[in-house]
Write a protein that holds these residues in place. Structure first.
Motif, PDB file in Angstrom:
ATOM      1  N   TYR A  46       0.808  -1.222   0.000  1.00 11.41           N
ATOM      2  CA  TYR A  46       0.000   0.000   0.000  1.00 11.41           C
ATOM      3  C   TYR A  46       0.841   1.273   0.000  1.00 11.41           C
ATOM      4  CZ  TYR A  46      -4.036  -2.957   1.398  1.00 11.41           C
ATOM      5  OH  TYR A  46      -5.034  -3.901   1.467  1.00 11.41           O
ATOM      6  N   GLN A  47       2.175   1.120  -0.045  1.00  8.49           N
ATOM      7  CA  GLN A  47       3.020   2.310  -0.059  1.00  8.49           C
ATOM      8  C   GLN A  47       3.056   2.918  -1.461  1.00  8.49           C
ATOM      9  OE1 GLN A  47       5.284   3.569   3.010  1.00  8.49           O
ATOM     10  NE2 GLN A  47       3.142   3.023   3.209  1.00  8.49           N
ATOM     11  N   LEU A 102       6.281   8.194  12.639  1.00  9.02           N
ATOM     12  CA  LEU A 102       5.735   7.475  13.801  1.00  9.02           C
ATOM     13  C   LEU A 102       4.214   7.637  13.905  1.00  9.02           C
ATOM     14  CD1 LEU A 102       7.150   5.757  15.984  1.00  9.02           C
ATOM     15  CD2 LEU A 102       6.925   7.721  17.511  1.00  9.02           C
ATOM     16  N   ASN A 103       3.663   8.633  13.207  1.00  7.63           N
ATOM     17  CA  ASN A 103       2.201   8.822  13.229  1.00  7.63           C
ATOM     18  C   ASN A 103       1.473   7.937  12.224  1.00  7.63           C
ATOM     19  OD1 ASN A 103       2.001  10.794  15.266  1.00  7.63           O
ATOM     20  ND2 ASN A 103       2.826  12.301  13.827  1.00  7.63           N
ATOM     21  N   ALA A 104       2.227   7.111  11.482  1.00  9.19           N
ATOM     22  CA  ALA A 104       1.582   6.214  10.516  1.00  9.19           C
ATOM     23  C   ALA A 104       0.918   5.074  11.282  1.00  9.19           C
ATOM     24  CB  ALA A 104       2.621   5.687   9.518  1.00  9.19           C
ATOM     25  N   GLY A 105      -0.307   5.315  11.713  1.00  8.05           N
ATOM     26  CA  GLY A 105      -1.038   4.332  12.516  1.00  8.05           C
ATOM     27  C   GLY A 105      -1.902   3.438  11.653  1.00  8.05           C
ATOM     28  N   CYS A 106      -3.001   2.969  12.206  1.00  4.48           N
ATOM     29  CA  CYS A 106      -3.922   2.104  11.461  1.00  4.48           C
ATOM     30  C   CYS A 106      -5.275   2.199  12.145  1.00  4.48           C
ATOM     31  CB  CYS A 106      -3.406   0.666  11.478  1.00  4.48           C
ATOM     32  SG  CYS A 106      -4.616  -0.545  10.910  1.00  4.48           S
ATOM     33  N   THR A 254      -9.535  -2.588  -2.831  1.00  9.27           N
ATOM     34  CA  THR A 254      -8.620  -2.506  -1.683  1.00  9.27           C
ATOM     35  C   THR A 254      -7.830  -1.224  -1.871  1.00  9.27           C
ATOM     36  OG1 THR A 254      -7.016  -3.699  -0.305  1.00  9.27           O
ATOM     37  CG2 THR A 254      -6.679  -3.821  -2.688  1.00  9.27           C
ATOM     38  N   GLU A 255      -6.856  -0.976  -1.020  1.00  3.27           N
ATOM     39  CA  GLU A 255      -6.055   0.238  -1.146  1.00  3.27           C
ATOM     40  C   GLU A 255      -5.366   0.223  -2.517  1.00  3.27           C
ATOM     41  OE1 GLU A 255      -3.561   3.604   0.171  1.00  3.27           O
ATOM     42  OE2 GLU A 255      -3.223   1.987  -1.270  1.00  3.27           O
ATOM     43  N   MET A 288      -0.766   5.023   5.695  1.00  4.29           N
ATOM     44  CA  MET A 288       0.322   4.569   4.817  1.00  4.29           C
ATOM     45  C   MET A 288       0.926   5.761   4.066  1.00  4.29           C
ATOM     46  SD  MET A 288       0.898   1.190   4.512  1.00  4.29           S
ATOM     47  CE  MET A 288       0.169  -0.329   5.131  1.00  4.29           C
ATOM     48  N   ARG A 289       0.044   6.688   3.653  1.00  6.81           N
ATOM     49  CA  ARG A 289       0.511   7.803   2.821  1.00  6.81           C
ATOM     50  C   ARG A 289       1.304   8.847   3.604  1.00  6.81           C
ATOM     51  NH1 ARG A 289      -0.814   6.182  -2.581  1.00  6.81           N
ATOM     52  NH2 ARG A 289      -1.991   4.339  -2.028  1.00  6.81           N
ATOM     53  N   LEU A 290       1.361   8.698   4.945  1.00  9.71           N
ATOM     54  CA  LEU A 290       2.201   9.619   5.721  1.00  9.71           C
ATOM     55  C   LEU A 290       3.683   9.384   5.420  1.00  9.71           C
ATOM     56  CD1 LEU A 290       0.526   9.736   9.253  1.00  9.71           C
ATOM     57  CD2 LEU A 290       0.673  11.575   7.574  1.00  9.71           C
TER      58      LEU A 290
END
Ligand code: SF4
Length: 329
Positions: A46-47, A102-106, A254-255, A288-290
C-alpha cells in the motif's frame, strides 16, 4: 498517533534541517545509507510507488513478518504502518527498527484499544483468541495466535471444532471467515476506514460500464461489496490472481497502492480502483501515505524515529506471533 505500546527509542531526536535531495539523487542517497547502515527496507504493497521502487522487499503483512524474521540486516527500515514496524521489533529485539513517520497508525488497530479488549477477552475466558495481525503489541500479547488475511482460514482449520473462538479486531474479515470456514466465532467489532469506504451502488454502476471486468476484493471490505466479488483474497492473493487470470480488466476493491505492482506484473491489463462512497480519495490509506521518500531518507539519516518496546510485552506478543509463523511455514 498509535497505541502507546512502543515509543520513539531516542529521548532526543536530532532533526536534520538540511533540505533533502530530490529525484534520482534522493534514491541514490537512500541506497547509499542502506549500505552504510547494513539496512533492509521492507515496504507494504500500500506504499507509494516511489517507496516500493527503493525497497528490498515488498509484500503483504505475512510476507513482511516472515521477511523481518529472517533478515540478517542490522537495521530494518519499515515502510508501512506502526503495527507492522512493531511486529518487526517483536521478532527482532536486537535489531534497530525505524519507521519513517511514527504517526503512521492504522484505523483498524486503533479500533481495538487494549483497555476495552481485556475485559472482553476475560469475559470469554474459555475462547481461543485469534487476532488479525493489524493490532497493537498489547492486543497480540492477549492473543493465543495471530493470523493474516493470507493464512487465517488455514489457522482456523487447525483449531479443534469443539474449541470456541474469539476473533478480532476486524469484523468484516471475521464475518468473511465465518462464511468461508463454517466456524462460528465471537467477533470484536473493529474495522478499517479504508475498506469500509467502498460504495456498493457505485461499484455496480462501474461494473455496468465494464461488464467484462472482474471484481477483486480484500476481505476487510464489507459483505455488501464482497458478495459481488469474483475473487476475495489478501493483497498477495489479489496480485497472484491477476497474474494467472486470462481476464483483461479488473476492478480492485482494496487500497490502490497494490495497483502499482499489478501494472508492473501485467502491463497489458487494465486495473480500475473501486469507487469510494464520497467523491474523495478515501480509498487511499491516510496512514500509509504519511510515509514519503523524503521521510524514509531522513529516518535513515537521523536513525529515528525508532521503535522500542518493553521486553516483557515483547515476549508476550512474540508467542502468538511465533505460533502463526510456525503454522504458516
Ligand atoms: S488500509 Fe486499513 S487496515 Fe490497512 S493500514 Fe490502512 S487503516 Fe490499517
Amino acid at each position: 498517533m498509535t497505541s502507546g505500546s512502543s515509543s520513539v527509542g531516542t529521548a532526543f531526536i536530532t532533526q536534520d534541517l538540511a533540505l533533502p535531495p530530490s529525484g534520482r539523487e534522493l534514491e541514490a542517497e537512500i541506497r547509499h545509507l542502506k549500505r552504510k547502515l547494513n539496512a533492509v527496507i521492507l515496504a507494504h504493497f500500500y506504499q507509494d510507488s516511489e517507496i516500493q521502487e527503493v525497497a528490498d522487499f515488498i509484500g503483504d503483512s505475512l510476507q513482511l513478518a516472515q521477511q523481518a524474521a529472517r533478515t540478517a540486516a542490522d537495521v530494518i527500515v519499515f515502510a508501512g504502518v506502526h503495527f507492522m514496524a512493531e511486529t518487526a521489533k517483536i521478532l527482532n529485539p536486537a535489531r534497530r527498527v525505524l519507521l519513517p513517520d511514527l504517526n503512521a497508525g492504522c484505523s483498524l488497530a486503533e479500533s481495538c484499544p487494549p483497555h476495552l479488549f481485556r475485559p472482553f477477552r476475560e469475559h470469554y475466558a474459555d475462547h481461543l483468541v485469534i487476532s488479525y495481525i493489524n493490532c497493537s503489541a498489547e492486543i497480540k500479547a492477549m492473543s493465543d495466535v495471530i493470523c493474516t488475511s493470507s493464512n487465517a482460514d488455514r489457522i482456523i482449520a487447525q483449531v479443534p471444532r469443539e474449541q470456541p473462538i474469539l476473533f478480532g479486531p476486524d469484523r468484516n474479515l471475521g464475518n468473511y471467515l465465518i462464511r468461508k470456514t463454517g466456524r462460528p466465532m465471537r467477533l470484536w467489532q473493529g474495522f478499517c476506514i479504508v475498506h469500509e469506504t467502498f460504495s456498493e451502488q457505485k461499484l455496480l454502476r462501474l461494473k455496468l460500464r465494464h461488464p467484462s471486468a472482474q471484481i477483486l476484493a480484500h476481505p476487510e471490505c464489507e459483505e455488501r461489496v464482497l458478495r459481488h466479488a469474483d475473487y476475495i483474497g489478501s493483497t498477495t492473493g489479489l496480485l497472484n490472481y491477476v497474474r494467472e487470470s486470462p481476464g483483461r480488466e479488473f476492478i480492485i476493491a482494496t487500497e490502490p497502492g497494490i495497483i502499482y505492482q499489478m501494472k508492473k506484473a501485467c502491463p497489458e491489463k487494465t486495473f480500475i480502483p473501486a469507487p469510494p462512497e464520497n467523491s474523495c480519495a478515501c480509498n487511499q490509506c491516510p496512514h500509509m501515505r504519511l510515509n514519503t521518500l523524503e521521510k524514509l531518507w531522513l529516518c535513515m539519516k537521523n536513525g529515528a524515529p525508532e521503535i522500542s518496546m518493553d521486553e516483557d510485552l515483547r515476549l508476550r506478543a512474540l508467542r502468538p506471533l511465533q505460533r502463526m509463523l510456525d503454522l504458516s511455514a
